[in-house]
Design a protein around this motif. Structure first.
Motif, PDB file in Angstrom:
ATOM      1  N   PRO A 207      -8.260   1.506  -4.184  1.00 16.43           N
ATOM      2  CA  PRO A 207      -7.970   2.907  -4.497  1.00 16.43           C
ATOM      3  C   PRO A 207      -6.552   3.049  -5.039  1.00 16.43           C
ATOM      4  O   PRO A 207      -5.637   2.370  -4.587  1.00 16.43           O
ATOM      5  CB  PRO A 207      -8.116   3.617  -3.151  1.00 16.43           C
ATOM      6  CG  PRO A 207      -7.987   2.550  -2.118  1.00 16.43           C
ATOM      7  CD  PRO A 207      -8.415   1.261  -2.742  1.00 16.43           C
ATOM      8  N   GLU A 208      -6.390   3.923  -6.013  1.00 14.21           N
ATOM      9  CA  GLU A 208      -5.058   4.172  -6.562  1.00 14.21           C
ATOM     10  C   GLU A 208      -4.401   5.332  -5.850  1.00 14.21           C
ATOM     11  O   GLU A 208      -5.067   6.204  -5.310  1.00 14.21           O
ATOM     12  CB  GLU A 208      -5.167   4.488  -8.057  1.00 14.21           C
ATOM     13  CG  GLU A 208      -5.596   3.272  -8.858  1.00 14.21           C
ATOM     14  CD  GLU A 208      -5.638   3.561 -10.354  1.00 14.21           C
ATOM     15  OE1 GLU A 208      -5.301   4.695 -10.749  1.00 14.21           O
ATOM     16  OE2 GLU A 208      -5.994   2.637 -11.103  1.00 14.21           O
ATOM     17  N   GLY A 209      -3.071   5.350  -5.874  1.00 18.66           N
ATOM     18  CA  GLY A 209      -2.331   6.502  -5.341  1.00 18.66           C
ATOM     19  C   GLY A 209      -2.231   6.484  -3.822  1.00 18.66           C
ATOM     20  O   GLY A 209      -2.535   5.487  -3.158  1.00 18.66           O
ATOM     21  N   ARG A 210      -1.850   7.607  -3.328  1.00 20.58           N
ATOM     22  CA  ARG A 210      -1.566   7.767  -1.909  1.00 20.58           C
ATOM     23  C   ARG A 210      -2.865   7.770  -1.115  1.00 20.58           C
ATOM     24  O   ARG A 210      -3.810   8.491  -1.440  1.00 20.58           O
ATOM     25  CB  ARG A 210      -0.849   9.109  -1.771  1.00 20.58           C
ATOM     26  CG  ARG A 210      -0.307   9.472  -0.440  1.00 20.58           C
ATOM     27  CD  ARG A 210       0.304  10.887  -0.586  1.00 20.58           C
ATOM     28  NE  ARG A 210       0.696  11.421   0.710  1.00 20.58           N
ATOM     29  CZ  ARG A 210       1.933  11.386   1.187  1.00 20.58           C
ATOM     30  NH1 ARG A 210       2.912  10.851   0.480  1.00 20.58           N
ATOM     31  NH2 ARG A 210       2.203  11.904   2.368  1.00 20.58           N
TER      32      ARG A 210
ATOM     33  N   ASP B 161     -13.141  12.287  -3.380  1.00 19.44           N
ATOM     34  CA  ASP B 161     -12.044  11.315  -3.295  1.00 19.44           C
ATOM     35  C   ASP B 161     -10.875  11.917  -2.495  1.00 19.44           C
ATOM     36  O   ASP B 161     -10.298  11.256  -1.625  1.00 19.44           O
ATOM     37  CB  ASP B 161     -11.574  10.912  -4.693  1.00 19.44           C
ATOM     38  CG  ASP B 161     -10.482   9.855  -4.623  1.00 19.44           C
ATOM     39  OD1 ASP B 161     -10.800   8.701  -4.323  1.00 19.44           O
ATOM     40  OD2 ASP B 161      -9.299  10.210  -4.826  1.00 19.44           O
TER      41      ASP B 161
ATOM     42  N   ASP C 170       0.809  -1.205   0.000  1.00 19.24           N
ATOM     43  CA  ASP C 170       0.000   0.000   0.000  1.00 19.24           C
ATOM     44  C   ASP C 170       0.845   1.259   0.000  1.00 19.24           C
ATOM     45  O   ASP C 170       0.437   2.293  -0.485  1.00 19.24           O
ATOM     46  CB  ASP C 170      -0.898   0.043   1.243  1.00 19.24           C
ATOM     47  CG  ASP C 170      -1.949  -1.048   1.201  1.00 19.24           C
ATOM     48  OD1 ASP C 170      -2.521  -1.256   0.120  1.00 19.24           O
ATOM     49  OD2 ASP C 170      -2.178  -1.691   2.234  1.00 19.24           O
TER      50      ASP C 170
ATOM     51  N   THR D 145     -11.093  -1.443  -0.270  1.00 19.38           N
ATOM     52  CA  THR D 145     -11.595  -1.174  -1.615  1.00 19.38           C
ATOM     53  C   THR D 145     -12.599  -0.034  -1.502  1.00 19.38           C
ATOM     54  O   THR D 145     -13.223   0.148  -0.456  1.00 19.38           O
ATOM     55  CB  THR D 145     -12.309  -2.387  -2.248  1.00 19.38           C
ATOM     56  OG1 THR D 145     -13.455  -2.716  -1.455  1.00 19.38           O
ATOM     57  CG2 THR D 145     -11.371  -3.591  -2.329  1.00 19.38           C
TER      58      THR D 145
ATOM     59  N   THR E  98      -5.511  -5.970  -1.159  1.00 19.91           N
ATOM     60  CA  THR E  98      -5.464  -4.622  -0.597  1.00 19.91           C
ATOM     61  C   THR E  98      -6.320  -4.545   0.651  1.00 19.91           C
ATOM     62  O   THR E  98      -7.295  -5.289   0.808  1.00 19.91           O
ATOM     63  CB  THR E  98      -5.971  -3.569  -1.605  1.00 19.91           C
ATOM     64  OG1 THR E  98      -7.272  -3.967  -2.035  1.00 19.91           O
ATOM     65  CG2 THR E  98      -5.019  -3.453  -2.775  1.00 19.91           C
TER      66      THR E  98
END
Lengths: 304, 304
Positions: free
Chosen positions: B295-298, B249, B10, B289, B286
């Motif tokens: 989720p993508e990115g930081r 988001d 992550d 979700t 992960t």
């Protein structure tokens, strides 16, 4: 923990003193002991917890370039010394740590060594990254072993003033480290809190504290808190063998030895090795006298 | 307190994560909860003490020039939020403070306001002077009101994930303050720990924590600690009315709102206002979700 500010006659009102006065207005809970003691003393459950928090800042409390293992040790030892002055048994510590890539491993090594040596677990803490001088904080928790828990405020006229050992070893150690000489710097780098001595004394002292900032200044603080004057006999004070006789006055004004300074009623004898260095007399204009006269100049460290 | 490092998948192994691993080897006492929780949980005197220590550094945790009264408030509130996540009643705080002539009075004012508002006494602390960025530390002590004391590790598959309020208000407040707009910055400057909510929930949750670094990253931490995955339904998450829909988001990845995130068994209903935002499923690759996809990115703040 905050050191009780000295009476202006002794020291002048410092920035820190003014701040502590403001803090005191917020510290009305009896456990805070009016911010005038080495520790907070909190009844919790059916026992008494003793709590202290001290900070160290790079360039102020340790030399730039000093081994961070020693710094970690000292951070633990100085906080445990506060617990020792209450006769408390350490329960655990919480650490506030500023990251430093190069030195983290050394810090952890010294922290682990100190915690293992004194038998204290790490319970938690926080880590931050920062620029510029790094700062460290440690909160130490202990369990009181004697009730009432020793206080700085209990010395009475006629009590005898004792200390658990010599003063000046940390000063010599500091100089050895600073100057890179072959002399032993252990006393400055790796002080040992007088935990066993504190527990042995807690039930019999009328007042007790640890000597962190210098014998004279700390004695003055205990005198102020107790509203007495301590008459100190300098010939009775113990010094390390390596200390030149000409530096004895200086050694009484240098801190970091972490001996316990305490009062006993006149006929009591401490159950652990200690040196009798004076007695409490009715309050005079100054909080301490040395060989019958008020000491001139700065009494010791102030942590501003 | 230390935040549980995320699984490398992550977040990547950070400097802080490596350090916490080393600290963990020293934190074998059960009260430390393996440094994987918001607080230490210590049995003492027949009761249970909950302890936390957090630091704040100038330029990292507060904006240069920010009102130190707000910084003091936040220092208190964030530590009390950790106590709230354990359902603990605050008992007192110890402060580590770096002097700043110009700002000391404002700091004291904010400290006093926070302590009075939350009914917590100042028990002690220490003050240092330093050069460069200032740092602050606070240790907060509380009394557990429910046993077992809530943990991050107890979420089970089938549990419902709840949060006590919206996310994103602190982000909007930060921007208002940074940009000097007329918008309300209170949520960022003066967060309110959910102490009453924490106490009301402590006896019924399977897991609980406070959201300090962002909903997604903190949910991921609780998922990791419990070895489940949280399936979050973004349409269920509450946001402040002023937040544009396009920034939802982002708001789920921004911290400082200090709501409580908790799990209840499927048919339980919380006794305080809260929003149902997802549920725990069997552990996947992960930890969280969002609407069925990782989720993508930081995911949020990291405090390196």
């Amino acid at each position: 923990m905050w050191r009780q500010p000295l009476h202006p006659i002794d020291r002048g009102v410092s920035k820190e003193s003014a701040l502590i006065e403001a803090m005191r207005a917020l510290a009305t809970h009896p456990a805070a002991r009016a911010l005038a003691d080495d520790c907070a003393v909190l009844d919790f459950g059916g026992e008494t917890m003793v709590l202290t928090h001290d900070m160290m800042v790079e360039g102020v409390h340790w030399l730039p370039g000093q081994d961070m293992a020693d710094v970690a040790w000292k951070l633990v030892a100085t906080n445990l010394s506060d617990l020792a002055s209450k006769g408390a048994e350490p329960v655990g510590v919480l650490l506030g740590y500023t990251l430093d890539n190069d030195e983290d491993a050394r810090f952890i090594e010294g922290l682990g060594a100190a915690l293992a040596t004194f038998g204290v677990p790490l319970l938690g803490g926080d880590t931050v990254s920062g620029n510029g001088p790094r700062s460290l904080g440690l909160t130490a928790l202990g369990r009181a072993t004697s009730h009432p828990v020793p206080d700085r405020r209990g010395a009475r006229v006629g009590d005898v003033l004792w200390i658990t050992g010599p003063v000046g070893a940390a000063m010599l150690g500091f100089e050895a480290l600073r100057d890179g000489t072959a002399a032993d710097s252990t006393a400055f780098r790796r002080p040992v809190p007088r935990l066993a001595e504190g527990r042995a004394l807690a039930g019999m002292v009328t007042a007790m504290m640890d000597v962190s900032d210098g014998l004279l200044i700390d004695a003055a603080r205990m005198a102020d808190a107790s509203n007495v004057t301590f008459a100190i006999d300098s010939a009775s004070v113990a010094f390390p063998p390596a200390l030149p006789a000409t530096r004895r006055d200086e050694a009484m004004r240098w801190g970091d030895d972490y001996e316990l300074l305490f009062c006993l009623p006149a006929r009591s004898v401490p159950p652990i090795p200690a040196v009798r260095i004076g007695h409490a007399v009715a309050r005079m204009a100054t909080a301490v006298t040395v060989d019958g006269v008020p000491p001139e100049g700065r009494l010791g460290y102030s942590h501003d």
